[in-house]
Scaffold this motif. Structure first.
Motif, short mmCIF file in Angstrom:
data_model
loop_
_atom_site.label_atom_id
_atom_site.label_comp_id
_atom_site.label_asym_id
_atom_site.label_seq_id
_atom_site.Cartn_x
_atom_site.Cartn_y
_atom_site.Cartn_z
N GLU A 94 7.88 1.35 -10.70
CA GLU A 94 7.84 -0.06 -10.31
C GLU A 94 6.53 -0.67 -10.78
OE1 GLU A 94 8.61 -2.84 -6.35
OE2 GLU A 94 7.86 -0.78 -6.09
N TRP A 95 6.64 -1.77 -11.49
CA TRP A 95 5.49 -2.49 -12.03
C TRP A 95 5.27 -3.78 -11.24
CZ3 TRP A 95 1.61 -2.22 -15.61
CH2 TRP A 95 1.07 -3.41 -16.10
N ALA A 96 4.02 -4.08 -10.90
CA ALA A 96 3.63 -5.33 -10.26
C ALA A 96 4.39 -5.57 -8.96
CB ALA A 96 3.81 -6.50 -11.22
N SER A 97 4.39 -4.60 -8.09
CA SER A 97 5.02 -4.76 -6.78
C SER A 97 4.24 -5.78 -5.95
CB SER A 97 5.06 -3.42 -6.04
OG SER A 97 5.45 -3.61 -4.69
N ALA A 98 4.97 -6.66 -5.29
CA ALA A 98 4.35 -7.66 -4.41
C ALA A 98 4.43 -7.25 -2.95
CB ALA A 98 5.02 -9.02 -4.62
N ASP A 99 4.92 -6.05 -2.67
CA ASP A 99 5.19 -5.61 -1.31
C ASP A 99 3.91 -5.13 -0.62
OD1 ASP A 99 6.23 -4.67 1.04
OD2 ASP A 99 7.36 -3.02 0.15
#
Length: 375
Positions: A175-180
């Motif tokens: 997963e790239w650039a997760s905002a979680d």
């Protein structure tokens, strides 16, 4: 030449725009720790952050972000947290550095990751060190060919472990650039445990650092963003990283993994998957930072250079600072340059980590700068 020292929050829109313009114009400044966004965030969280705004003929020609501590002790912006610092300026700007320190009310400025060769500080460089990078400028395929050349055996082993993890633990996905925010907490919990397990100061025991990371995680523009990545086996997170990027460079900051999956070398698996995704996102390099572990020697495909040194004005505070810091810095360089000494120091720190209590992890100024380690 006119120099005015302000807090980052006092910079106006025209000054912020000029900072960005100067940074983009000089490839050696392509590092998010030199970005105005990082300076603004640090200024909101720490009272000791200042910026010297340098003008020549009424035009801004440079900025000098720094920290001013008690007794006029100057430190790079972000200090032990960052891997790059220096002047953000027009090319070849050369200032009277002692005059710069006087205006900034600094007795001494000690640096260990300064952009090498900046004319203002070059006479005070005591050493120049390579900072390995993963060069993605001609694509991931060309980069991985260089890795194969560096160490085909290591690459083969890592790919084998990646497939083995997929068979035994569930399909491997990245997963790239997760905002979680929950994913970020998973990563910082791993890292906090790693700090304690290995005898190092727990950065995340300091609320302001947690707040800084959360603020950087929320940053997202074309020229500056926080990038949270994670490798999963099935639905289980196994290794991740949080770093910062400019439009073209990703800089390593906080990598960590779940020790339960250590047999699969998840940190190195993550590192290669991150490089592949970074290239696909249009980034040209991943800066791994100077010093540290042997893995960098075969993952790298180039080097940047950063300088160590010290400049001071005659004062009792500067003399005391020299006695307290210079021998430590020299010893640290000797240790990080020697794989055998580094391994020995690492074992000693891990032993110390097993003995000390969590309450002892509260220092605001670590005595050693931890290299970016994975796997």
């Amino acid at each position: 030449m006119n120099i005015v020292v302000v807090r980052p929050g006092d910079l106006g829109e025209s000054e912020i725009s000029r900072w960005r313009e100067l940074q983009v114009a000089d490839k050696s400044l392509d590092n998010p720790f030199l970005s105005v966004e990082f300076a603004l965030a640090m200024g909101r969280l720490r009272d000791y952050v200042r910026v010297a705004v340098i003008q020549d003929g009424g035009k801004i020609v440079g900025f000098f972000p720094h920290e001013r501590h008690n007794f006029g002790i100057g430190k790079p912006l972000g200090g032990f947290l960052t891997t790059c610092h220096g002047l953000i300026s027009v090319p070849d700007l050369k200032l009277n550095v002692r005059e710069l320190l006087r205006v900034c009310r600094l007795s001494v400025f000690d640096f260990d990751h300064l952009v090498a060769g900046q004319p203002t500080f070059a006479p005070y460089q005591s050493d120049v060190r390579p900072a390995p990078i993963m060069d993605l400028s001609v694509g991931f395929d060309a980069y991985i060919e260089q890795v194969k050349t560096n160490s085909p055996k290591n690459l083969k082993t890592v790919r084998y472990k990646e497939r083995k993890m997929g068979r035994e633990q569930g399909e491997v996905r990245f997963e790239w650039a997760s905002a979680d925010p929950a994913t970020l907490r998973t990563l910082t919990n791993w890292k906090s445990n790693q700090y304690q397990r290995t005898g190092r100061v727990d950065r995340f025991a300091q609320p302001w650092i947690v707040e800084l990371i959360e603020e950087m995680h929320a940053a997202n523009s074309e020229s500056f963003a926080g990038i949270l990545t994670m490798v999963y086996a099935g639905d289980t997170p196994v290794a991740g990283h949080f770093g910062l990027r400019t439009a073209t460079t990703l800089v390593g900051w906080f990598p960590a993994y779940d020790p339960e999956f250590a047999r699969y070398s998840p940190g190195i698996v993550h590192h290669l998957l991150m490089a592949e995704r970074a290239a696909a996102a249009g980034l040209q390099q991943v800066d791994m930072g100077k010093g540290g572990r042997e893995y960098k020697s075969w993952l790298k495909s180039g080097d940047l250079f950063v300088a160590e040194g010290r400049v001071s004005r005659p004062s009792p505070a500067a003399a005391v600072h020299w006695m307290g810091r210079t021998p430590v810095n020299k010893a640290r360089t000797i240790v990080t340059d020697s794989p055998n000494l580094y391994k020995l120091a690492d074992r000693v720190l891990k032993g110390f980590g097993r003995m000390r209590s969590p309450a002892q992890n509260q220092s605001d100024t670590p005595s050693v700068k931890e290299p970016w380690g994975v796997g």
